[in-house]
Design a protein around this motif. Structure first.
Motif, short mmCIF file in Angstrom:
data_model
loop_
_atom_site.label_atom_id
_atom_site.label_comp_id
_atom_site.label_asym_id
_atom_site.label_seq_id
_atom_site.Cartn_x
_atom_site.Cartn_y
_atom_site.Cartn_z
N VAL A 9 0.88 -1.27 -0.04
CA VAL A 9 0.11 0.09 -0.12
C VAL A 9 0.72 1.11 0.05
O VAL A 9 0.88 2.11 -0.78
CB VAL A 9 -0.86 -0.07 1.25
CG1 VAL A 9 -1.80 1.34 1.38
CG2 VAL A 9 -2.17 -1.06 1.15
N GLU A 13 1.02 4.12 -3.00
CA GLU A 13 0.78 5.63 -2.50
C GLU A 13 1.91 6.71 -3.19
O GLU A 13 1.61 7.32 -3.44
CB GLU A 13 0.49 5.73 -1.12
CG GLU A 13 -0.68 5.26 -0.67
CD GLU A 13 -0.98 5.14 0.84
OE1 GLU A 13 -0.25 5.27 1.46
OE2 GLU A 13 -2.43 5.16 1.22
N ILE A 16 1.00 7.72 -6.56
CA ILE A 16 0.04 8.75 -6.79
C ILE A 16 0.59 10.08 -7.38
O ILE A 16 1.73 10.60 -6.93
CB ILE A 16 -0.82 9.20 -5.47
CG1 ILE A 16 -1.43 7.97 -4.98
CG2 ILE A 16 -1.71 10.23 -5.65
CD1 ILE A 16 -2.38 7.79 -3.90
N GLN A 87 -6.09 -5.42 1.80
CA GLN A 87 -5.01 -4.26 1.57
C GLN A 87 -3.87 -4.78 0.72
O GLN A 87 -3.32 -5.79 1.56
CB GLN A 87 -5.07 -3.33 2.56
CG GLN A 87 -6.31 -2.66 3.10
CD GLN A 87 -5.88 -1.76 4.30
OE1 GLN A 87 -5.02 -1.69 4.58
NE2 GLN A 87 -7.02 -0.98 4.78
N VAL A 108 -6.45 -0.44 -1.55
CA VAL A 108 -5.63 0.11 -0.36
C VAL A 108 -6.72 0.18 0.63
O VAL A 108 -6.39 0.90 1.79
CB VAL A 108 -5.06 1.42 -0.80
CG1 VAL A 108 -4.00 1.27 -1.95
CG2 VAL A 108 -6.19 2.57 -1.43
N HIS A 112 -11.46 1.53 -1.51
CA HIS A 112 -10.68 2.35 -2.15
C HIS A 112 -9.51 1.50 -3.03
O HIS A 112 -8.98 0.44 -2.31
CB HIS A 112 -9.98 3.60 -1.56
CG HIS A 112 -10.87 4.71 -0.92
ND1 HIS A 112 -11.51 4.38 0.17
CD2 HIS A 112 -11.21 5.91 -1.67
CE1 HIS A 112 -12.54 5.64 0.46
NE2 HIS A 112 -12.29 6.23 -0.74
N PHE A 113 -8.86 1.82 -4.15
CA PHE A 113 -7.97 1.51 -4.78
C PHE A 113 -7.14 2.42 -5.35
O PHE A 113 -7.75 3.68 -5.88
CB PHE A 113 -8.49 0.38 -5.57
CG PHE A 113 -9.20 0.86 -6.87
CD1 PHE A 113 -8.59 0.61 -8.31
CD2 PHE A 113 -10.56 1.41 -6.72
CE1 PHE A 113 -9.22 0.92 -9.36
CE2 PHE A 113 -11.29 1.54 -8.02
CZ PHE A 113 -10.54 1.56 -9.17
N ILE A 114 -5.89 2.20 -5.66
CA ILE A 114 -4.78 3.10 -6.56
C ILE A 114 -4.70 2.48 -7.93
O ILE A 114 -4.47 1.15 -7.85
CB ILE A 114 -3.77 3.15 -5.63
CG1 ILE A 114 -3.70 3.97 -4.71
CG2 ILE A 114 -2.54 4.10 -6.70
CD1 ILE A 114 -2.70 4.08 -3.46
N THR A 123 -4.08 7.54 -9.33
CA THR A 123 -5.00 8.25 -8.41
C THR A 123 -5.51 7.26 -7.48
O THR A 123 -5.41 6.26 -7.60
CB THR A 123 -6.02 8.84 -9.24
OG1 THR A 123 -6.62 9.85 -8.18
CG2 THR A 123 -6.96 8.08 -9.87
N ARG A 124 -5.92 7.91 -6.22
CA ARG A 124 -6.83 6.81 -5.52
C ARG A 124 -8.13 7.24 -5.67
O ARG A 124 -8.67 8.21 -5.71
CB ARG A 124 -6.70 7.29 -4.04
CG ARG A 124 -7.34 6.38 -2.97
CD ARG A 124 -6.91 6.89 -1.39
NE ARG A 124 -7.32 6.38 -0.50
CZ ARG A 124 -6.93 5.72 0.48
NH1 ARG A 124 -5.72 5.60 0.59
NH2 ARG A 124 -7.57 5.12 1.31
N SER A 125 -8.97 5.92 -5.93
CA SER A 125 -10.31 6.06 -6.36
C SER A 125 -11.23 5.18 -5.17
O SER A 125 -10.91 4.13 -4.64
CB SER A 125 -10.63 5.63 -7.87
OG SER A 125 -10.12 6.33 -8.60
#
Length: 163
Positions: A9, A13, A16, A87, A108, A112-114, A123-125
């Motif tokens: 994770v 990140e 991003i 995760q 994540v 949420h996922f990246i 991006t994180r969505s």
């Protein structure tokens, strides 16, 4: 969440904001969804397990084969049910049930996922229902085993790789 999952994770990140670039796989410079997963793999294990051939933007539609799902099973081991996703797991998506998987991201959190978003950046969505219903597979990055006598990724439910 295990230390291994936390590391996956944290690495995701770190990507991003990386611009979307078809076939890219370099953090901060550019990547697509496959490049994001490749880059995290390199950061975890030092090198990629196989060379990824060049691919056109419509590679999944043109081949008719489920190449992304086949590669995921070969490199990560068997898919786990979405209900058991954790995760740090890799999510594969297919746009329609009759199409091959064509997108990937890293879970994540439960919601949420990246991922590398085309025409934008990593991006994180939110894993909203419209994304969740398209999940085609859930895969785990292999864990590191500190045993120099092991020479390759164990492609079983243990899913391990030597350090």
């Amino acid at each position: 969440m295990s230390g291994h999952s936390e590391r996956v994770v944290a690495l995701a990140e770190g990507w991003i904001g990386t611009p979307y670039r078809h076939q890219g796989a370099t953090r901060g410079v550019g990547c697509d969804c496959i490049g994001l997963i490749r880059g995290i793999w390199r950061e975890l294990y030092g090198e990629e397990p196989e060379t990824v051939p060049a691919y056109a933007p419509d590679w999944a539609e043109r081949s008719g084969e489920d190449r992304l799902a086949d590669a995921a099973a070969r490199l990560f081991g068997p898919s786990v049910p979405l209900a058991e996703a954790e995760q740090g797991d890799v999510l594969l998506f297919r746009w329609r049930p009759d199409c091959p998987a064509k997108h990937a991201g890293v879970l994540v959190g439960p919601q949420h996922f990246i991922h590398a978003y085309e025409q934008s950046a990593v991006t994180r969505s939110a894993l909203v229902p419209s994304w969740r219903r398209r999940v085609a597979g859930v895969y785990r990055f292999p864990h590191i085993i500190h045993n120099p006598s092991l020479l390759q990724v164990e492609r079983s439910t243990k899913n391990c790789i030597p350090a």
